[in-house]
Design a protein around this motif. Sequence first.
Motif, PDB file in Angstrom:
ATOM      1  N   TYR A  65      -0.968  -4.439   4.714  1.00  0.00           N
ATOM      2  CA  TYR A  65      -0.253  -3.357   4.886  1.00  0.00           C
ATOM      3  C   TYR A  65      -0.217  -2.605   3.303  1.00  0.00           C
ATOM      4  N   ASP A  68       2.926   3.138   0.898  1.00  0.00           N
ATOM      5  CA  ASP A  68       2.815   4.536   1.138  1.00  0.00           C
ATOM      6  C   ASP A  68       3.144   5.546  -0.160  1.00  0.00           C
ATOM      7  N   TYR A  72       7.265   2.924   0.972  1.00  0.00           N
ATOM      8  CA  TYR A  72       7.424   2.091   2.084  1.00  0.00           C
ATOM      9  C   TYR A  72       6.260   1.504   2.602  1.00  0.00           C
ATOM     10  N   SER A  74       5.120   0.100   6.564  1.00  0.00           N
ATOM     11  CA  SER A  74       5.568   0.129   7.714  1.00  0.00           C
ATOM     12  C   SER A  74       5.188  -1.194   8.401  1.00  0.00           C
ATOM     13  N   GLY A  79      10.138  -1.634  11.358  1.00  0.00           N
ATOM     14  CA  GLY A  79       9.850  -0.251  10.742  1.00  0.00           C
ATOM     15  C   GLY A  79       9.624  -0.316   9.502  1.00  0.00           C
ATOM     16  N   GLN A  80      10.369   0.754   8.649  1.00  0.00           N
ATOM     17  CA  GLN A  80      10.193   1.038   7.175  1.00  0.00           C
ATOM     18  C   GLN A  80      10.788  -0.029   6.406  1.00  0.00           C
ATOM     19  N   THR A  82      11.635  -0.819   2.267  1.00  0.00           N
ATOM     20  CA  THR A  82      11.363  -0.241   0.830  1.00  0.00           C
ATOM     21  C   THR A  82      10.385  -1.436   0.111  1.00  0.00           C
TER      22      THR A  82
END
Length: 192
Positions: A65, A68, A72, A74, A79-80, A82
């Motif tokens: 991953y 971004d 964050y 995903s 989900g998101q 931090t």
Amino acid sequence: MEFARFKSVVALALAALSATTLAGCTSYAPAPKAFHEATIQPYRLDSGDRLRVTVFEQPSLSNTYTVDQAGYISFPLVGQVTARGQTLSGLSGAIAAKLKQGYLRDPDVSIEVDRYRPVFVMGEVGRPGQYSYVPGMTAQNAIAIAGGFTPRGNQREIDVTRKINGQILTGKTTISAPILAGDTIYVKERLF
């Protein structure tokens, strides 16, 4: 009498010019204490870091991953999450806590950096640009990767810009100083 006045005015002008020139030489402050302390602190994640996340006995969740631009990642199911400013252990704990909320009974999450965010080398170097960061890298290593110093490059001290606790700081340091992922190294032109 006029010549003596002219001579004193010229002497005063030369003194003012010398003071201005010397002040210009000291306009860059040495790196603050927090700047150096950041190199011995645990690694903090930020945009551009690519992470290898492994959830024990959950191959569908184990993957790579990227953090971004908003800071964050995903992550499936939750989900998101931090990531900016987190340590690796802090982020693995945050993901495990979210997975525990109705998805997995006792998730075991481990994270390692697959690829660090780049460093940027600018100024009097052969090939200014963006380069891959390697843990333990010094400014001199980064400058060597960027083609070394130009004939006009100051080989004694450089400027490094670094983000510390969300604040961007620039400080003067030696070329043997350690750097961090995301740093910008600027090689100034030498005066003589």
